[in-house]
Write a protein that holds these residues in place. Structure first.
Motif, PDB file in Angstrom:
ATOM      1  N   LEU A 224      37.617  42.271  41.390  1.00  0.00           N
ATOM      2  CA  LEU A 224      37.251  41.808  40.046  1.00  0.00           C
ATOM      3  C   LEU A 224      37.890  40.452  39.786  1.00  0.00           C
ATOM      4  CD1 LEU A 224      37.812  45.162  38.107  1.00  0.00           C
ATOM      5  CD2 LEU A 224      35.642  44.221  38.908  1.00  0.00           C
ATOM      6  N   PRO A 225      37.262  39.615  38.958  1.00  0.00           N
ATOM      7  CA  PRO A 225      37.840  38.294  38.661  1.00  0.00           C
ATOM      8  C   PRO A 225      38.958  38.345  37.633  1.00  0.00           C
ATOM      9  CG  PRO A 225      35.771  38.545  37.508  1.00  0.00           C
ATOM     10  CD  PRO A 225      35.926  39.775  38.362  1.00  0.00           C
ATOM     11  N   PHE A 226      39.506  39.520  37.411  1.00  0.00           N
ATOM     12  CA  PHE A 226      40.597  39.682  36.442  1.00  0.00           C
ATOM     13  C   PHE A 226      41.449  40.870  36.864  1.00  0.00           C
ATOM     14  CE2 PHE A 226      36.755  41.724  34.849  1.00  0.00           C
ATOM     15  CZ  PHE A 226      37.175  43.035  34.686  1.00  0.00           C
ATOM     16  N   HIS A 227      42.642  40.927  36.297  1.00  0.00           N
ATOM     17  CA  HIS A 227      43.554  42.043  36.541  1.00  0.00           C
ATOM     18  C   HIS A 227      43.037  43.239  35.747  1.00  0.00           C
ATOM     19  CE1 HIS A 227      47.171  44.505  36.522  1.00  0.00           C
ATOM     20  NE2 HIS A 227      47.693  43.713  37.449  1.00  0.00           N
ATOM     21  N   ASP A 228      42.565  44.271  36.451  1.00  0.00           N
ATOM     22  CA  ASP A 228      41.818  45.338  35.785  1.00  0.00           C
ATOM     23  C   ASP A 228      42.636  46.059  34.713  1.00  0.00           C
ATOM     24  OD1 ASP A 228      43.327  46.325  38.055  1.00  0.00           O
ATOM     25  OD2 ASP A 228      42.395  48.264  37.695  1.00  0.00           O
ATOM     26  N   LEU A 229      43.869  46.450  35.004  1.00  0.00           N
ATOM     27  CA  LEU A 229      44.654  47.230  34.058  1.00  0.00           C
ATOM     28  C   LEU A 229      45.067  46.396  32.847  1.00  0.00           C
ATOM     29  CD1 LEU A 229      45.958  49.989  33.527  1.00  0.00           C
ATOM     30  CD2 LEU A 229      48.024  49.122  34.609  1.00  0.00           C
TER      31      LEU A 229
END
Length: 389
Positions: free
Chosen positions: A122-127
């Motif tokens: 994902l292009p972001f930190h999921d948590l």
């Protein structure tokens, strides 16, 4: 406002940002060489047990949330067609909108967790990102749902206790104002969490990509404000609303039994063609019990909604109580895996409550059932028309 951190900032000021993922499937583990300490740190559940249980719960939760999105969409459509001349339609529409929003936010968080589990980058930190864009708002919105349910229950109590005065006390305009006040005091404070955390673009040297992440704001005011808002809006407000719903539901059930007993006595007297003498106290009780069958059906519907709400939210509040009473039973304690599993299980009740309300409306509200049937028939006619074309 988005910030961009340099690689030096990543490695010195915020070293934790370089972690590949902190999703529920990839937990921080104790690197101790002592096997007994490692087992304690991981908790009771083994790796395989933990992954299987969490994955099953997430898939189950995702299915329930999809059902909640569809059900509440239909509820909102039906209530809009019914109109808002009745105060009860306004409050029930507000409840459906909140349930719909909660289901969407929960679906978003579950989707990110599932993508991470299947190793989809994902292009972001999921948590961290889903925490700020979903979990926080979902938690505060659950307080909004609790207060709307409390308002609906309290409104029905007034209808039974003061049947001749309630139309002057509860008006459509007053109900709209009450819904806006509830929204302002319960859900809107969730946006103040952005005082405590900010979005940043972070270069991850392990993945060789720049991803979106969050960082805490090291300000005494921000930390204090976060603690106060979480305690008030995330703990005190829901518990107070839950208590009001519980008390009002008990009063409604008791009053419904009085109404049923009075109607049975009247029916029995008519069958025997003998009018029994009533004392002044009995006459007063009967006068209070004389509400229309339409009002009685609405009261029963509210009792059903409140009962499901109570049953769905009890596990959540038990989890909060355990979190307060047991120091090791939390996200960062030694039993964090057991805590995460129990949190996932208890959180299933809230979307379930929002998804079954449509069945209660359909069963107990004749107008809702009529409009719903017409809506379904129109959809079918349009589909058949498109197929013929």
């Amino acid at each position: 406002m988005y910030l961009h951190l340099t690689e030096e900032d990543n490695t010195t000021r915020y070293p934790a940002l370089n972690q590949v993922t902190d999703s529920p499937f990839h937990l921080w583990e104790d690197k101790s060489k002592d096997s007994s300490m490692l087992t304690l740190a991981r908790g009771i559940l083994s790796d395989e047990q933990f992954y299987i249980i969490v994955l099953f719960i997430i898939y189950t939760s995702q299915l329930i949330n999809i059902c909640a999105v569809i059900a509440n969409s239909l509820c909102i459509t039906v209530f809009v067609k019914l109109g808002f001349s009745e105060p009860s339609n306004i409050s029930l529409t507000a409840l459906a909108v909140c349930d719909f929003t909660m289901a969407v936010l929960y679906t978003w968080g579950n989707l990110c967790s599932l993508l991470t589990y299947h190793n989809i980058r994902l292009p972001f930190h999921d948590l961290n990102v889903t925490f700020l864009t979903g979990s926080v708002h979902w938690t505060f919105l659950s307080s909004t749902v609790a207060w709307i349910t409390a308002f609906i229950s309290f409104e029905r109590c007034l209808c039974i206790l003061f049947p001749l005065k309630v139309r002057r006390l509860i008006t459509p305009k007053g109900t709209v104002i009450a819904m806006l006040i509830i929204l302002l005091l319960t859900f809107c404070p969730s946006f103040f969490i952005y005082i405590r955390y900010k979005f940043v673009w972070v270069f991850n040297p392990y993945l060789n990509v720049t991803i979106l992440n969050t960082i805490p704001v090291d300000s005494e005011f921000a930390i204090l404000f976060q603690k106060i808002s979480v305690v008030i809006c995330g703990l005190i407000q829901p518990l107070l609303a839950f208590s009001i719903v519980l008390i009002c539901t008990v009063l409604l059930v008791v009053q419904l039994r009085k109404i049923s007993s009075w109607r049975m006595s009247v029916t029995s007297a008519k069958n025997q063609r003998v009018q029994p003498e009533e004392s002044p106290a009995a006459s007063s009780s009967a006068a209070e019990a004389r509400i229309s069958q339409k009002e009685e059906r609405l009261v029963r519907m509210v009792v059903a909604i409140a009962t499901i709400f109570i049953m769905s939210y009890i596990p959540t509040y038990v989890g909060l109580l355990c979190d307060v009473l047991f120091d090791r039973f939390n996200l960062f304690g030694v039993y964090r895996r057991l805590y995460i599993v129990s949190s996932y299980i208890t959180s299933l009740g809230q979307p379930f409550s929002g998804s079954v309300n449509i069945l209660i409306y359909y069963k107990m509200a004749s107008k809702f059932r009529s409009v719903f049937r017409r809506l379904v028939r129109l959809n079918r006619q349009e589909q058949e028309r498109h197929e013929l074309e």
